[in-house]
Design an enzyme around this catalytic site. Structure first.
Site, PDB file in Angstrom:
ATOM      1  CE  LYS A 102      -4.052   1.978   2.322  1.00 53.13           C
ATOM      2  NZ  LYS A 102      -5.085   1.783   3.358  1.00 53.13           N
ATOM      3  CB  SER A 113      -7.480   4.381   1.998  1.00 48.80           C
ATOM      4  OG  SER A 113      -6.987   3.618   3.087  1.00 48.80           O
ATOM      5  CB  SER A 162      -9.049   1.880   4.660  1.00 49.74           C
ATOM      6  OG  SER A 162      -9.543   3.196   4.629  1.00 49.74           O
TER       7      SER A 162
END
Length: 483
Positions: A86, A161, A185
């Site tokens: 990420k 996210s 997320s």
């Protein structure tokens, strides 16, 4: 590699299968990494999930991994598996932008703890996955790389996210992913992309470096295409670390064993809308309704019930605003014109907070904890929607309304996820169904305090009974172009 298996097929083996095949030397780490790099090259332009790629470095590390295995060295449980991290997680020597123009050229000199643990377990870094600007919101779009598209409909959101991670998993570009979750997320993009995401108990996965190491709202965790693979990743990510003061002492090995498929006798609460307090679109409710029957068919006692979550909204909004101001407030005065409107708003909300505001949120959360604890004295598992909507139009910043109720801010449509965040309970998103338009819908499974393993067991039983996660997006198949 067995040449009757195409590279696309190899990219949809589970992480558990791939790791075992590499250890048996049925397939090499270099072949596995090369297959995934080929899949990224072919599919990623259609979805924009992986935004920084390091193919030469990955292939070099794969060759080194094969050499170590051939020499008889002990190898980790993720040996040879390609992973894109990420873009909120620092990677030494690899650009980490946070999706912000302020960090567009930033190259960290150290790994985040989750990256460190994945690499130590043998994972090979192939790149970074896309995020919203500064990780704020559940729609992955930013001014550095643009939007990540949903693999099941490229004109829809991939969530966030960890949206890049979710789309990359769905498309076979990586077998495992790391992510983070404040208000959903890890769970929301899992739901939107028909994959699995676990928000672990706070402290289950340590975080370092961290500006607020005593905070428990934000957690790190795993994503994958199966519950077994999520458990495998958690076995690597979990466990104490001296740099993380709230890290739980339970070692990651507690999650390494086979998951249980028997949930007979579990007392299951089903709440389609958290007791009428959270609007949920009809197509989501309809897609999840059969899940209740699945648990009943597995021998569970199922009834509609919901814990009292009063005060959870205030707790989340106060804690998140405080956290945003702490993390990015120092940038606001100088760089306001280069920051998204929602980012500015949330930081300014944090600046308005007073000591009594923070104190009241603490007291409300304490009362919430005890009400939820008492609820789980009567139930073993809580089922509810992950997301209140199906994947929405990618051009929108967030849904304007949910089931006829206007959404005033970019956070409002995530209440079904963020209200669970502040309970501190582990929560799993598992593929559960599709809308008539073919958009994925995830089921959220919430367990008692620190019962992460029990949640994984329940998710595994549901997954085996439904196999919904096996439905791949067209864009990921051989010859698919995403149109």
């Amino acid at each position: 590699m067995n040449h009757t298996v195409t590279t696309t097929d190899l990219c949809f083996w589970t992480a558990t299968e791939l790791a075992a095949a590499i250890r048996r030397r049925d397939v090499s780490a270099r072949e596995v990494v090369a297959a995934h790099l080929e899949q990224i090259e072919r599919v990623n332009p259609a979805v924009n999930a992986i935004v920084t790629l390091v193919p030469e470095r990955a292939l070099e590390q794969a060759a080194e991994a094969d050499a170590r295995l051939a020499a008889g060295a002990d190898v980790g449980p993720l040996h040879g598996l390609p992973v894109a991290h990420k873009d909120l997680h620092d990677t030494a020597g690899i650009r980490t932008t946070y999706g912000s123009p302020l960090f567009a050229d930033r190259v960290p000199d150290r790994d985040h703890l989750v990256v460190e643990r994945l690499r130590r377990a043998g994972a090979i870094t192939v790149g970074k996955t896309n995020v919203p600007e500064l990780g704020m919101g559940s729609h992955t779009v930013n001014p550095v790389f643009g939007a990540t598209r949903n693999p099941y409909d490229p004109f829809r959101s991939a969530g966030g996210s960890s949206g890049g991670a979710g789309a990359a998993l769905a498309c076979g570009m990586q077998p495992l992913a790391d992510g983070s979750d404040t208000g959903g997320s890890l769970r929301n993009p899992a739901s939107f992309n028909n994959v699995v995401g676990l928000r672990p108990s706070p402290g289950r996965v340590p975080s370092w470096p961290d500006k607020a190491p005593w905070g428990q709202l934000s957690v790190k965790g795993p994503m994958a295409r199966t519950v077994t693979d999520v458990a495998l990743a958690l076995s690597v990510l979990a466990g104490p670390d001296p740099r993380s003061p709230l890290a739980l002492e339970t070692p990651g090995s507690a999650f390494a064993g086979p998951l249980e498929g028997d949930v007979r006798g579990l007392r299951v609460a089903w709440s389609p809308d958290l007791g009428g307090t959270v609007p949920v679109d009809a197509e989501v409710r309809d897609a999840l309704r059969p899940a209740v029957d699945v648990f009943a068919s597995l021998g569970c006692e199922v009834e509609e019930a919901c814990p009292d979550l009063s005060g959870a909204d205030e707790v989340f909004l106060v804690q998140r605003a405080w956290q945003m101001e702490l993390a990015y407030g120092s940038l606001l005065d100088e760089h306001r014109h280069r920051m998204a409107t929602d980012v500015v708003w949330n930081i300014e909300e944090g600046r308005k907070l007073t000591g009594p505001d923070l104190g009241r949120a603490q007291m409300l959360q304490a009362a919430l904890f005890h009400r939820v604890r008492e609820f789980f004295e009567s139930y073993d598992l809580l089922l509810l929607p992950v997301s209140q909507v199906a994947p929405f139009d990618i051009r929108l910043p967030y849904p304007a309304s949910v089931d006829g109720t206007p959404m005033e801010t970019y956070l409002d449509w995530m209440r079904s996820a963020y209200l669970i965040s502040v309970t501190g309970c582990p929560a799993l998103s598992v593929p559960a169904g599709f809308t008539p338009a073919g958009l994925p819908v995830g089921l959220q499974m919430v367990g008692p305090h620190r019962q992460d393993r029990a949640v994984l067991d329940a998710g595994y039983a549901f997954e085996r009974a439904t196999r919904t996660g096996e439905r791949r997006p067209t864009v990921a198949s051989a010859g698919g172009d995403g149109t």
